[in-house]
Every structure is written in C-alpha cells, then in structure tokens.
Design a protein around this motif. Sequence first.
Motif, short mmCIF file in Angstrom:
data_model
loop_
_atom_site.label_atom_id
_atom_site.label_comp_id
_atom_site.label_asym_id
_atom_site.label_seq_id
_atom_site.Cartn_x
_atom_site.Cartn_y
_atom_site.Cartn_z
N THR A 63 -0.12 0.15 8.29
CA THR A 63 0.23 -0.95 7.35
C THR A 63 -0.15 -0.34 6.01
OG1 THR A 63 -0.47 -2.44 9.20
CG2 THR A 63 -0.37 -3.37 7.15
N ASN A 64 0.76 -0.51 5.06
CA ASN A 64 0.73 -0.35 3.62
C ASN A 64 0.41 -1.84 3.20
OD1 ASN A 64 0.92 0.14 0.96
ND2 ASN A 64 2.46 1.41 1.04
N ILE A 65 -0.78 -1.91 2.71
CA ILE A 65 -1.20 -3.27 2.11
C ILE A 65 -0.67 -3.31 0.95
CG2 ILE A 65 -3.26 -3.51 3.55
CD1 ILE A 65 -4.67 -2.38 1.24
N PHE A 66 0.09 -2.39 0.24
CA PHE A 66 0.17 -2.76 -1.22
C PHE A 66 1.76 -2.97 -1.41
CE2 PHE A 66 -3.66 -0.25 -1.59
CZ PHE A 66 -4.15 -0.94 -2.66
N VAL A 67 2.34 -3.14 -0.28
CA VAL A 67 3.94 -3.63 -0.25
C VAL A 67 4.00 -5.13 0.20
CG1 VAL A 67 6.31 -3.17 0.58
CG2 VAL A 67 4.64 -1.36 0.25
N ASN A 68 4.55 -5.69 -0.54
CA ASN A 68 4.91 -7.32 -0.23
C ASN A 68 6.06 -7.56 0.94
OD1 ASN A 68 2.85 -8.83 -2.03
ND2 ASN A 68 4.50 -8.03 -3.52
N PRO A 69 6.19 -8.57 1.61
CA PRO A 69 7.31 -8.72 2.63
C PRO A 69 8.43 -8.38 2.06
CG PRO A 69 5.40 -10.18 2.93
CD PRO A 69 5.06 -9.54 1.61
N LYS B 16 -4.33 -7.34 0.94
CA LYS B 16 -3.65 -7.33 2.26
C LYS B 16 -3.06 -8.80 2.19
CE LYS B 16 -1.38 -6.58 6.16
NZ LYS B 16 -0.67 -7.99 5.97
N GLU B 17 -4.08 -9.74 1.88
CA GLU B 17 -3.49 -10.99 2.04
C GLU B 17 -2.84 -11.45 0.82
OE1 GLU B 17 -3.99 -12.96 4.59
OE2 GLU B 17 -4.49 -11.26 5.57
N TYR B 18 -2.96 -10.74 -0.41
CA TYR B 18 -2.38 -11.33 -1.65
C TYR B 18 -0.79 -10.99 -1.68
CZ TYR B 18 -2.03 -12.82 -6.31
OH TYR B 18 -1.65 -13.44 -7.59
N GLN B 19 -0.01 -12.00 -2.06
CA GLN B 19 1.23 -11.89 -1.95
C GLN B 19 1.75 -11.66 -3.55
OE1 GLN B 19 3.14 -10.99 0.79
NE2 GLN B 19 1.11 -11.13 1.85
N GLY B 20 2.55 -10.96 -3.89
CA GLY B 20 2.90 -10.96 -5.41
C GLY B 20 2.44 -9.76 -5.96
N GLN B 21 2.41 -9.97 -7.55
CA GLN B 21 1.72 -8.80 -8.19
C GLN B 21 0.15 -9.19 -8.20
OE1 GLN B 21 3.64 -6.58 -9.54
NE2 GLN B 21 2.13 -5.35 -10.75
N ILE B 22 -0.57 -8.30 -8.01
CA ILE B 22 -2.14 -8.69 -8.12
C ILE B 22 -2.35 -8.69 -9.69
CG2 ILE B 22 -4.51 -7.68 -7.55
CD1 ILE B 22 -3.06 -6.05 -5.44
N PRO B 23 -3.09 -10.08 -10.08
CA PRO B 23 -3.21 -10.35 -11.24
C PRO B 23 -4.61 -9.62 -11.92
CG PRO B 23 -3.94 -12.11 -9.84
CD PRO B 23 -3.39 -11.15 -8.98
N PHE B 24 -5.28 -8.81 -11.10
CA PHE B 24 -6.70 -8.47 -11.72
C PHE B 24 -6.84 -7.02 -11.60
CE2 PHE B 24 -7.00 -9.74 -7.45
CZ PHE B 24 -7.54 -8.76 -6.59
#
Length: 233
Positions: free
Chosen positions: A69-75, A225-233
């Motif tokens: 699982t690549n956690i840096f790719v959104n669905p 993993k849980e965040y969807q979209g562009q990570i803001p931090f």
Amino acid sequence: MFANMVPLDPERHAHKRILRPSGYDFAQSWELIPIGFSEIVPCSMWYPVFFARREERYGVFAMLGAGNTNIFVNPDGTWKTGIIPSLVRAYPFSLSPTPEGDFTILVDESALTEEKGEPLFEEKGQPSPYLENIKTELTRIAQDLHRAESMLKEVAEEGLLTLLSVKHSFTFGSLDLKNALTTNMHAFIKIKPEKLYYFNTKGYLPLLFTQNFSLRNFALFEIFKEYQGQIPF
C-alpha cells in the motif's frame, strides 16, 4: 514494482508508441523507491529515508508505505505531497545500471500502444525527439543516483552508517525492514576535524542529518494514509 519493466529495444519496440498515465494509480502498491543525492533533503520532509547496501553497491530509498500500500497516492490517482521522487515521475520508464557503469533504459510494456501516444523510434531505428528527451532526464537521474552511492561509500568508510531495523504493524499493513542503514549520529564525535570539514564542503552533512531525522515520518504513516487530497502541512 518494476516487475513489468523490460529493456527498451529499437527492434522489439520499433513501431511502438508510449502512452504515459495521467495520474499515479500505477504506484498504488509501491512500498519504496530509490532516490538520488539531490532528493534526500526534500524527500526527508515527507518520507522515511534510509540507506541500503548489497554487496559493494549502495543506494538511498524513500519509504512510500507498507503491506503493498502506497499511502501517498489518493484514490483518484493524485499524489498527496508536492515532493514526488524522480523515478515515480519518470514512469513508465526506468533505468538499470550496467557493469560498465552506464545504464539501460527500461520501459513498462503495458504502457506501449500501436497508435496512441508518442513514437519512440524513427523509421531507421533512431530514437525519436521524444525519446531523446526521456534519455536526457534518465541520464540526470542516473547521475544523481551515482552521486548518492559515492557519498555512501565515503561515509561508510568513516563508520558513519549503522544498521537500521523497523518492524511495525499499521492498520493498512505490516512493515518489516531489516538490515537497512541509517546515519550513525554518535560516530561524528570520533571523526577527525579535517574529514568533517571535507564532508561538509561536499554537502554530505545536511543529507546525513536529515536522513536520520526523516525516520520520525514512520510515526505519521497513519495520518498520511487517512488524509485525502494534498497534505497541507
């Protein structure tokens, strides 16, 4: 992750075209990726970065996830950070080092088509202008990977690398990283001042420090993993 990659061949692929993906769905199962010298600091902001040795070869890797699982790719196939490793961006092309110190261009044959996309070769088997641009970019990547390997060989001789093992279970999969390498922060007090100065002038010290600090990013994997979209931090 490069299981479908084959050497690019002007005869085998003479009439093929390349259709590059619009997103990063292809990397959904990638757990790690090699990175070059210039990528160590920016990648350390987001990914756990570690070193590895196989026989006499060294490399730097960014951890992208665990459990296939690549956690840096959104669905939707978008990447969650603005820092995307160069070999991810180069897909469906990659490279493989040769014993002569050069490299072979690899291509994922599943991305080749008969009619759509950019041509790879001209009628006489010469690389197309599009492929020439790809070769230029892959050459830059290869040089960056080689520079990282040269750095690791030098610092290893001074005892600045130590074994790293990480074993952890996340909600999305288990990670069992064995016999990797990380910067030995305690070894710097034993380095001769002139050697420390030399490593600093070569630009090695910031890379070694940030690599070690990047291991804290393992603690953020569940958030990433849980965040969807562009990570803001």
